[in-house]
Write an enzyme that holds these catalytic residues in place. Structure first.
Site, PDB file in Angstrom:
ATOM      1  N   LEU A 199       0.846  -1.190   0.000  1.00 42.01           N
ATOM      2  CA  LEU A 199       0.000   0.000   0.000  1.00 42.01           C
ATOM      3  C   LEU A 199       0.885   1.244   0.000  1.00 42.01           C
ATOM      4  O   LEU A 199       1.584   1.518   0.986  1.00 42.01           O
ATOM      5  CB  LEU A 199      -0.926  -0.010   1.220  1.00 42.01           C
ATOM      6  CG  LEU A 199      -1.786  -1.274   1.377  1.00 42.01           C
ATOM      7  CD1 LEU A 199      -2.725  -1.128   2.570  1.00 42.01           C
ATOM      8  CD2 LEU A 199      -2.580  -1.570   0.106  1.00 42.01           C
ATOM      9  N   GLY A 245      -0.864   6.649  -0.110  1.00 39.65           N
ATOM     10  CA  GLY A 245      -1.191   7.708   0.835  1.00 39.65           C
ATOM     11  C   GLY A 245      -0.485   9.021   0.571  1.00 39.65           C
ATOM     12  O   GLY A 245       0.544   9.086  -0.111  1.00 39.65           O
ATOM     13  N   ARG A 284       2.089  14.248   7.123  1.00 41.64           N
ATOM     14  CA  ARG A 284       2.976  14.654   8.221  1.00 41.64           C
ATOM     15  C   ARG A 284       4.427  14.795   7.776  1.00 41.64           C
ATOM     16  O   ARG A 284       5.248  15.381   8.492  1.00 41.64           O
ATOM     17  CB  ARG A 284       2.872  13.650   9.375  1.00 41.64           C
ATOM     18  CG  ARG A 284       1.652  13.886  10.255  1.00 41.64           C
ATOM     19  CD  ARG A 284       1.603  12.899  11.398  1.00 41.64           C
ATOM     20  NE  ARG A 284       1.092  11.602  10.971  1.00 41.64           N
ATOM     21  CZ  ARG A 284       1.025  10.534  11.764  1.00 41.64           C
ATOM     22  NH1 ARG A 284       1.475  10.611  13.009  1.00 41.64           N
ATOM     23  NH2 ARG A 284       0.530   9.399  11.312  1.00 41.64           N
ATOM     24  N   LYS A 293       5.447   9.995   0.123  1.00 43.19           N
ATOM     25  CA  LYS A 293       6.154   9.592   1.338  1.00 43.19           C
ATOM     26  C   LYS A 293       7.094   8.440   1.062  1.00 43.19           C
ATOM     27  O   LYS A 293       8.245   8.428   1.531  1.00 43.19           O
ATOM     28  CB  LYS A 293       5.150   9.192   2.434  1.00 43.19           C
ATOM     29  CG  LYS A 293       5.830   8.724   3.708  1.00 43.19           C
ATOM     30  CD  LYS A 293       4.850   8.497   4.835  1.00 43.19           C
ATOM     31  CE  LYS A 293       4.010   7.274   4.649  1.00 43.19           C
ATOM     32  NZ  LYS A 293       3.237   6.938   5.864  1.00 43.19           N
ATOM     33  N   GLY A 339      -9.402   4.554   1.738  1.00 42.92           N
ATOM     34  CA  GLY A 339      -9.011   3.681   2.834  1.00 42.92           C
ATOM     35  C   GLY A 339      -8.278   2.439   2.373  1.00 42.92           C
ATOM     36  O   GLY A 339      -8.232   2.100   1.182  1.00 42.92           O
ATOM     37  N   TYR A 392      36.350  20.178 -24.086  1.00 40.85           N
ATOM     38  CA  TYR A 392      35.052  20.727 -24.475  1.00 40.85           C
ATOM     39  C   TYR A 392      35.258  22.002 -25.296  1.00 40.85           C
ATOM     40  O   TYR A 392      35.896  22.955 -24.824  1.00 40.85           O
ATOM     41  CB  TYR A 392      34.231  21.027 -23.225  1.00 40.85           C
ATOM     42  CG  TYR A 392      32.824  21.492 -23.485  1.00 40.85           C
ATOM     43  CD1 TYR A 392      32.000  20.824 -24.395  1.00 40.85           C
ATOM     44  CD2 TYR A 392      32.304  22.589 -22.813  1.00 40.85           C
ATOM     45  CE1 TYR A 392      30.703  21.248 -24.618  1.00 40.85           C
ATOM     46  CE2 TYR A 392      30.999  23.022 -23.028  1.00 40.85           C
ATOM     47  CZ  TYR A 392      30.205  22.353 -23.939  1.00 40.85           C
ATOM     48  OH  TYR A 392      28.914  22.774 -24.163  1.00 40.85           O
TER      49      TYR A 392
END
Length: 459
Positions: free
Chosen positions: A8, A11, A15, A22, A79, A389
């Site tokens: 899962l 979410g 916080r 997260k 949920g 370069y």
């Protein structure tokens, strides 16, 4: 274990106060979601299904290209029960053990996932809860068992009486294992009659009990495996735990660490025996260190391979190959595509990019070498650079075996310097140099007598 693992990871993680998912936040330079996915794969999971939602594209990108890993999007975050139902409907999983893990569970071990799945593999129980006993159980749901030792219910902290808080010490880690057939058959019975209007996965335990099915638990002996991350402070705490766990394992395998607390080694790095690691060293990504090396202090290696008997002092390297008996630093910067062959050296304040430094060749100090193929036994004097370069393209330089590059030589690429050649100090080499030749380019030095006195008189 031919189980399905559903992770899962949809979410918001509010916080964390972050603009990113997260589960994308890193522990030892590895995103949390990869810790969990890799643990599931190492456990032998047949399928790993990650439920994404918030910052879905970011999380998908972290898992791109991993065999056996699927992503399912939970468009509406309703949920954990809803997330699992979405995963089942999208993938058709309906049999075998199904383990539900959280994407912010970076310390869980493959053997724990494997044993957890086994609790529902024989058909005795339809579900199991992953539990742990923590030093401070405050805030965790507590497991209440019936007389037969089956899970009766999970009592959340806010609902615990003082007596229950003292006596019920088995805590819910928030992970579940189900018999796939039972889960698929009854997941639709999870309702949303609560203050948040969400479908909660723990409600499945009561639903299965009401159908006469067994619900048990699996105790995780190391409570740290069940710790999740909900804040930056917890991210730092789990990072320190992961560091200590990795360092303890490596020291047990024969690695010396002068100060383990200041030594940061990622989970995918390996270190050979009798190697000494000094403080403020970081070994990240798929870095490999051979045997009897000295690494650090103040060294950061990422996705870098080091052979045996090499000394890497105050060095930053990324995607670099360092062979045996090589010396680097102090204060060396090795950029992607660099290859230091046996017995070579990249010394103090040296930067090397996308170049091969041949066997026994040395770039001792204050030099930049880029897009260069260098032969064996070359010595590069201080302050020398390859001017690779031109503002549009990167151009190549080749230096033959046993050539001596004088101090402060500018090698303007594309240019080839032959074997056994010499460049005079402070030369600007713009043309190819044949084997065995001396190349020298300087303006004539002029001496103006009495210059300083006349200048002061004018002032």
């Amino acid at each position: 274990m031919e189980a399905t693992v559903i992770i899962l990871a949809a979410g918001e993680g509010t916080r964390m106060k972050s603009n990113h998912a997260k589960v994308s936040h890193q522990i030892l330079a590895k995103p949390m979601i990869r810790w969990v996915v890799d643990a599931a794969l190492a456990a032998g999971a047949g399928r790993v299904i990650t439920v994404v939602g918030s910052h879905a594209d970011e999380v998908r990108a972290l898992l791109a290209g991993l065999d056996g890993v699927e992503c399912v999007e939970q468009a509406e975050r309703l949920g954990t029960g809803h997330a699992v139902r979405v995963a089942l409907e999208a993938t058709g999983v309906c049999e075998g053990p199904v383990v539900i893990l959280n994407g912010d569970l970076p310390l869980i071990e493959p053997k724990t996932i494997r044993k957890f799945a086994d609790t529902v593999a024989d058909g005795t129980a339809a579900a199991a809860v992953l539990t742990m006993t923590t030093p401070d159980p405050f805030g965790y749901g507590r497991i209440e068992l019936d007389e037969a030792g089956q899970v009766l219910r999970i009592i959340e902290q806010k609902d615990c009486t003082d007596e229950q808080a003292k006596t019920l010490l088995e805590c819910n880690a928030g992970c579940y294992a189900f018999d796939g057939a039972a889960l698929a058959a009854h997941i639709g019975e999870v309702g949303c009659d609560n203050a948040q209007g969400e479908y909660y996965l723990p409600d499945m335990l009561e639903i299965l009990r009401n159908h006469g099915l067994g619900v048990t638990y699996f105790h995780c002996n190391d409570f740290r495996e069940g710790l999740g991350v909900n804040s930056r402070a917890q991210l730092a705490e789990l990072t320190a735990i992961a560091r200590d766990r990795i360092n303890a394992r490596l020291m047990a395998e024969g690695v010396t660490m002068i100060d383990p607390a200041s030594t940061w080694i990622g989970p995918d790095a390996t270190v050979g025996r009798d190697t000494i690691i000094y403080p403020a060293t970081m070994l990240m990504g798929e870095t490999v260190i051979g045997e009897e090396c000295t690494v650090g202090p103040n060294t950061r290696l990422t996705d870098t391979r080091v052979g045996d008997h090499s000394v890497i002092d105050e060095t930053v390297a990324e995607n670099v190959q360092i062979d045996n008996f090589v010396t680097c630093g102090p204060r060396a910067y090795l950029r992607p595509g660099t290859h230091l062959c046996d017995h070579s050296k990249a010394g103090t304040h040296v930067e090397i990019k996308k170049s091969t430094i041949g066997v026994g060749s040395k770039v001792p100090h204050l030099s930049y070498i880029g897009d260069t193929t260098m032969g064996e036994g070359v010595n590069v004097g201080a302050g020398s650079i390859t001017c690779n370069y031109d503002g549009v393209h990167k151009n190549a330089t080749t230096i033959g075996d046993n050539t001596f590059i004088g101090s402060d030589t500018m090698m303007v690429a594309p240019v080839n310097i032959g074997a056994n050649a010499v460049t005079g100090a402070s030369s600007c080499i713009t043309k190819d140099v044949p084997d065995g030749a001396l190349a020298i380019e300087r303006s004539e030095q002029r001496i103006i007598e009495g210059y300083t006195a006349r200048k002061r008189a004018r002032q």
